[in-house]
Design a protein around this motif. Structure first.
Motif, mmCIF file in Angstrom:
data_model
loop_
_atom_site.group_PDB
_atom_site.id
_atom_site.type_symbol
_atom_site.label_atom_id
_atom_site.label_comp_id
_atom_site.label_asym_id
_atom_site.label_seq_id
_atom_site.Cartn_x
_atom_site.Cartn_y
_atom_site.Cartn_z
ATOM 1 N N MET B 1 0.920 -1.106 -0.015
ATOM 2 C CA MET B 1 -0.016 0.126 -0.017
ATOM 3 C C MET B 1 0.582 1.378 -0.136
ATOM 4 S SD MET B 1 -2.754 1.045 2.729
ATOM 5 C CE MET B 1 -1.922 1.971 4.130
ATOM 6 N N GLY B 2 0.597 2.007 -1.001
ATOM 7 C CA GLY B 2 1.118 3.612 -0.983
ATOM 8 C C GLY B 2 0.164 4.409 -0.280
ATOM 9 N N VAL B 29 4.182 0.561 2.234
ATOM 10 C CA VAL B 29 5.312 0.519 1.485
ATOM 11 C C VAL B 29 6.026 1.697 1.116
ATOM 12 C CG1 VAL B 29 5.540 -1.937 1.017
ATOM 13 C CG2 VAL B 29 4.632 -0.350 -0.675
ATOM 14 N N CYS B 30 4.990 2.921 1.012
ATOM 15 C CA CYS B 30 5.339 4.071 0.471
ATOM 16 C C CYS B 30 4.247 5.043 0.650
ATOM 17 C CB CYS B 30 5.738 3.892 -1.228
ATOM 18 S SG CYS B 30 4.272 3.513 -1.982
ATOM 19 N N GLY B 31 4.735 6.094 0.309
ATOM 20 C CA GLY B 31 3.653 7.356 0.608
ATOM 21 C C GLY B 31 4.086 8.628 0.102
ATOM 22 N N ALA B 42 9.304 13.738 6.804
ATOM 23 C CA ALA B 42 9.221 13.522 8.444
ATOM 24 C C ALA B 42 8.254 12.594 8.657
ATOM 25 C CB ALA B 42 8.863 14.990 8.739
ATOM 26 N N SER B 43 7.132 12.898 7.780
ATOM 27 C CA SER B 43 5.917 11.524 8.390
ATOM 28 C C SER B 43 6.625 10.279 7.960
ATOM 29 C CB SER B 43 4.630 12.032 7.156
ATOM 30 O OG SER B 43 4.203 13.107 7.743
ATOM 31 N N GLY B 44 7.344 10.052 6.732
ATOM 32 C CA GLY B 44 7.608 8.754 6.037
ATOM 33 C C GLY B 44 8.778 8.317 7.151
ATOM 34 N N SER B 45 9.509 9.038 7.634
ATOM 35 C CA SER B 45 10.666 8.786 8.708
ATOM 36 C C SER B 45 9.629 8.151 9.996
ATOM 37 C CB SER B 45 11.464 10.020 9.093
ATOM 38 O OG SER B 45 12.287 9.718 10.101
ATOM 39 N N ASP B 46 8.859 8.981 10.448
ATOM 40 C CA ASP B 46 7.956 8.621 11.550
ATOM 41 C C ASP B 46 7.640 7.007 11.430
ATOM 42 O OD1 ASP B 46 8.199 11.223 12.513
ATOM 43 O OD2 ASP B 46 6.092 11.524 12.261
ATOM 44 N N LEU B 49 9.551 4.282 6.973
ATOM 45 C CA LEU B 49 9.779 3.696 5.785
ATOM 46 C C LEU B 49 11.104 4.251 5.302
ATOM 47 C CD1 LEU B 49 6.509 5.184 4.184
ATOM 48 C CD2 LEU B 49 7.329 2.817 4.417
ATOM 49 N N PRO B 50 11.594 3.695 4.370
ATOM 50 C CA PRO B 50 12.944 3.945 3.668
ATOM 51 C C PRO B 50 12.839 5.167 3.017
ATOM 52 C CG PRO B 50 12.003 1.999 2.675
ATOM 53 C CD PRO B 50 11.147 2.217 3.512
ATOM 54 N N GLU B 51 13.673 6.267 2.861
ATOM 55 C CA GLU B 51 13.622 7.339 2.344
ATOM 56 C C GLU B 51 13.298 7.573 0.617
ATOM 57 O OE1 GLU B 51 16.827 10.120 2.749
ATOM 58 O OE2 GLU B 51 17.054 9.445 5.038
#
Lengths: 379, 379, 379, 379
Positions: B1-2, B29-31, B42-46, B49-51
């Motif tokens: 899911m992204g 898996v992504c966003g 920042a949200s992805g890091s929370d 998720l890999p950068e």
């Protein structure tokens, strides 16, 4: 008290008798309990009345009681007949010097109600209409909270009166209650909206202190063969700009007598439910919900004056009904003894509430037959 | 899911993530979590998720993911942005071979929804609209009871959605949720009726299996300065002759999220309340009320298939929400493995429900501006 | 996280997995899901785990994981086996450098628990016991209210845990849950009091902050053929002089999981009910009852820190369970990153609660077999 | 009816009067309302009694009424004084040919009660003890369900009677109710257990039809300066092997009059709550919970015979109380007219229930002072 109607098998007659006598302030002294003189006599005997105070009809009762010496004769008449039989005994009683307590709706139709208003004004007698649900202490408390301004401006009112007992064609089975309540000749032009819709209308106006100014009604007869509507959904608009919904039903299968009201103001909301009548819920966004309970804590004088026993000993339908009779009795006693009545006890519905009820019925019917969205409720 | 949207501070984004992953069938898996790339990162890091799987915007996400090898790239997109940002990512995702889960209302307006329907049909992709409240087991049970005919013909539907959180001008205080939901550009032409009225409409149609055919709406903006209506009362008529009332409010001070529905048929009634969602009340005139409970006794297959844990261990909002995601996942898995999907799990809302929701909004607005009593709801 | 137990068909295993992963802080990376290697493998496959991380037994899991590079290997073990299989994997995990989350009661008997305490102290690892019901926000709120002194001195505690599922000899029908829970070899010396009585004991001590000092228990095995007691009524005395009643049952036919507690102090009372867990009732003689609700108004920091979604969107069993895992994860993360843990998140039960639970069981059993009125609960 | 006690300001006197007269079968004709003759006279005047039927004390009342012609004199005495003043007027009334209705506990102590039993047997007069809570229709229904065997063997009984009104030393503030109820000379050897614990004991035995055979009590006086216990927790054992818990309190701050009972049998459970008395909950593992409601559906003859008005029009405390008086009146009427009493109406508590109540009190006190676990309840 002399009673018109309420003979053997009538539901509401015994309710009135229990309510009237609960507080020991009122005594049943005579009655014309049925249009059938034999039945009237039998009913009087059930009630331990002397034979000479049981009459064949209300005319006889009013005439004969008038001839009795003061102090012995009845002080007022309680009318508990079907709707078409309210006006005549009420008028005759008032014109012969008897005060009147009358079941609701006050008369069969609005013109009768307006004429009755004139009779009351002319004779100066007391008149009480038994919109009994306003007798509950928590209804009084709700009204006082709103009066106090705690909710701010009232914005929304949801008042519901679902019953299920007429989900089938009960009137075809010999059920007396169903029979007259679905018969236009005895019940009036409306079925559901007359029988219970008027309670909802009265409650909304009583608690909020606001008048309904226009409405939009969708009335339905769901049960085939029925002569009056058995369900109604109504949009409401109030004089201050508040909006509302009133719905009542006799075909809400599974519901008993599920009368309830919710009122939202700027600063909070109130909720009351007739089937658990000793709880009033007071909600705010800030503090969640508080259960205000009959007899608990620092309630209004109005609530306290309509409570008999300590908290947690539930008072219910008959006690609320009795509050109307007791208030009527106290007010009558004050008048008879030349005293100023206590304003706590002059709080009982009268002809004005009766007129608004019939106007509400007429407006619902007019709206239901109209393609216009809004129909004004004018008296 | 992204995921599209749902960055830091968004309420509904984390709800979707918890719901999607609850059953271990879906992995984030992504966003593209925010229109602000920094915030997205920042949200992805929370979210650990890999950068390289956190994108600056949905266009980038869809393009880059498409370039990844099958099995590695996301299978579907979950769109949790404000309403004005549903259509574009949904369309692009579908046209690039990604299935879509989308928050409701499906798009900003009806024309977009109709176009989206065409895109879905053309691409043949799966589409799930998160009318999450239909995911509750007791909602399933209610629907099955009605399908079974136990209530007979449906006569009356009362559906209510009172909230109190916008009783004051919260959007003036910097509250993000209040801000976009009261902004026509982001929320659409309706406020309250779009945000929660559509849930009520969807629930009424879902449980009864009946379509609303016409309605009469009274919409109000109670809070001064607000740009969209914050309250609505609506009379409903259904295709089979049933009548109804739908009311929704954001100014019902003291109410949390008090969504509930009552349905009356010839032979009984049902009542369900979102805030105590594991109870379904089934009432009849003959037998009084029965509390049907999640996990207790002989329930429908549909109810059982949407329950995770034993009776008395309450499941609630997130679990119901998760039921939509899980059903979507199961159906998607069946498709990806070339199997026939289990019909118990194909029960999730889609574009048709989205279109009816927007048509409902438009009809309410048209009715509110009309002097005609009834406005037809046509799609 | 690596899991011991919780293979196909186990109720509590999937609860732990959903709870652990709900907040996106914990990932299931390996497991020894069953003592049957084939079953373990199948369970791992259901969970999308790579084959090489699914182990035949916990010994293998702990050894092999230890050989994996840091960052890849599991950080902690979650033990969700029947009671007799708690001690060995816990001890081995701790001694091999893995933190532990363990279902309750902590071990099969008190000596094991005392030894485990020593292992924990020696290894310095983190240990969390899933007395999950203390994870509810309204339980936190209750504890904070009492801590604040608002109720004054606590006088009386009523804690109840009635279930009905074992009203018949379910263990004779092949029901796995019933089977091990009524088997002394796997469940321990007590049935009902171990399985649910310990939750009640833990809740009473957690909310009040008071220790039970002596008790008087009447335990009964109602169902013929059952090997452990299925019902218990216990009088309690607390260290401050408060009195109480604890009763638990598995034969309260018709009850689901009706865990609830009432606490009365000098100035008011609190009431919480697990089956409607978002309401905490706060009663006083003066003001009646207030419904404190998850997410509404000015709650304690502790309640707010354990709530995910806005008021009226009910959170329930899994979310409360997840609060323990999330707190454990946050505390573990702080330790792994060398930071001071946030005291809001160090609030999860551990070995001390486990020891008190087993002491409670032993004291109940001793009391049940004694003619002395009071038996001291000593650890 | 002539009344002993119940003058101005007494709570229970007016309750008895309203209950006695509700159905129009009983008339208050005389009274000795207070030990203070002036107060007695004033009370009689409030009640519209003729001066010559208001007496200075019960001795005078009984003597003078006896001198009146039959048909004019009172038929029975209603005793509503504090407990220490039950025995003397009851004995004198019975020995002078008057039947007796008496508030509970029947006498100040067990020896008095046993002597009264002998007087009743000797005189052959009717005696009714107002354990009023057994008058509720849903209590009758519960009893009938258990009699029918639907629950199978009874296994567990939980009966609770928490009140909060004595959470502070109210008797030091001039509160009359608090004053005599905490005074051993007027109330008897027990406080809480006598005043409300006996109601709980009576209810448990009435509904189940089972006798308590032994118990283990922990009684406490929480409020400093109080002379009688204000709280009690009791383990119960019944003659058939059922177990139970009874707890009662006057210091459960925030509770009104929260009397309730739960009963579990092999096949289901029942739950009744005095504060919402028109609902009886019937639960089974198979079918969940059914709300049996006063007036709804196919109830027992016993329930129907104790209901006055249709479903949904709540009947409450006074109506239940009135059921005892009405049954007494019907039974008395049958005797006076030489007819066989209808067994539906002979269902009212008498001296046996009074004796068991006092034995229960004595057993609780003995147990509370003993180190033995179990104390037998013997009469």
């Amino acid at each position: 008290m002399g009673m018109v109607g309420g003979g053997r098998g009538a539901f509401i007659g015994s309710v009135h008798r229990m309510a009237a006598t609960l507080d020991g302030e009122i005594e049943l002294v005579c009655g014309a309990f049925s249009s059938d003189p034999e039945r009237s006599r039998a009913s009087g005997s059930d009630l331990y009345l002397p034979e000479n105070r049981v009459y064949a009809n209300f005319e006889e009762m009013i005439q004969r009681e008038k001839e009795l010496p003061e102090g012995e004769r009845m002080d007022f008449v309680s009318i508990v007949t079907p709707n078409h039989m309210h006006f005549a005994p009420a008028k005759m009683a008032l014109e012969n010097g008897f005060h009147v307590v009358c079941d609701k709706p006050v008369t069969l139709n609005l013109p009768e109600a307006l004429e009755l208003k004139e009779v009351i004004a002319r004779t100066g007698m007391l008149f009480c209409l038994t919109h009994n649900y306003t007798g509950y202490p928590m209804v009084k408390e709700a009204r006082e909270i709103i009066k106090s301004g705690k909710l701010g401006e009232i914005r929304k009112v949801i008042v519901e009166y679902p019953q299920g007992w007429l989900a089938q064609l009960l009137e075809a089975t010999g059920n007396k209650q169903a029979d007259w309540r679905t018969d236009p000749a005895r019940s009036g032009a409306a079925g559901c909206m007359g029988d219970i819709g008027t309670h909802a209308e009265n409650m909304a106006e009583y608690i909020t202190g606001l008048k309904i100014t226009e409405l939009c009604a969708d009335l339905t007869t769901f049960v085939e063969g029925r002569r009056l509507e058995d369900d109604g959904n109504v949009l409401l608009r109030f004089e201050n700009g508040a909006k509302g919904v009133l719905h009542a039903s006799q075909i809400a299968n599974g519901e008993e007598n599920d009368f309830n009201i919710r009122i939202y103001g700027e600063f909070g909301g109130l909720q009351w439910w007739q089937m658990e009548p000793n709880t009033l819920i007071y909600k705010t966004n800030q503090d969640g919900a508080r259960r205000i309970r009959t007899g608990v804590g620092n309630l209004s004088e109005a609530a306290k004056a309509h409570t008999r026993i300590p908290a947690g000993h539930p008072e219910a339908f008959l006690e609320a009904f009795a509050n109307l009779y007791r208030n009527f009795a106290y007010t009558l006693k004050a008048r008879m003894t030349g005293q100023e009545p206590n304003p706590l006890y002059t709080d009982f519905p009268g002809i004005e509430e009766g007129i608004r009820g019939l106007a509400f019925i007429d407006t619902c019917l007019a709206s239901a037959n109209s393609n216009e969205k809004w129909t004004k409720l004018v008296v």
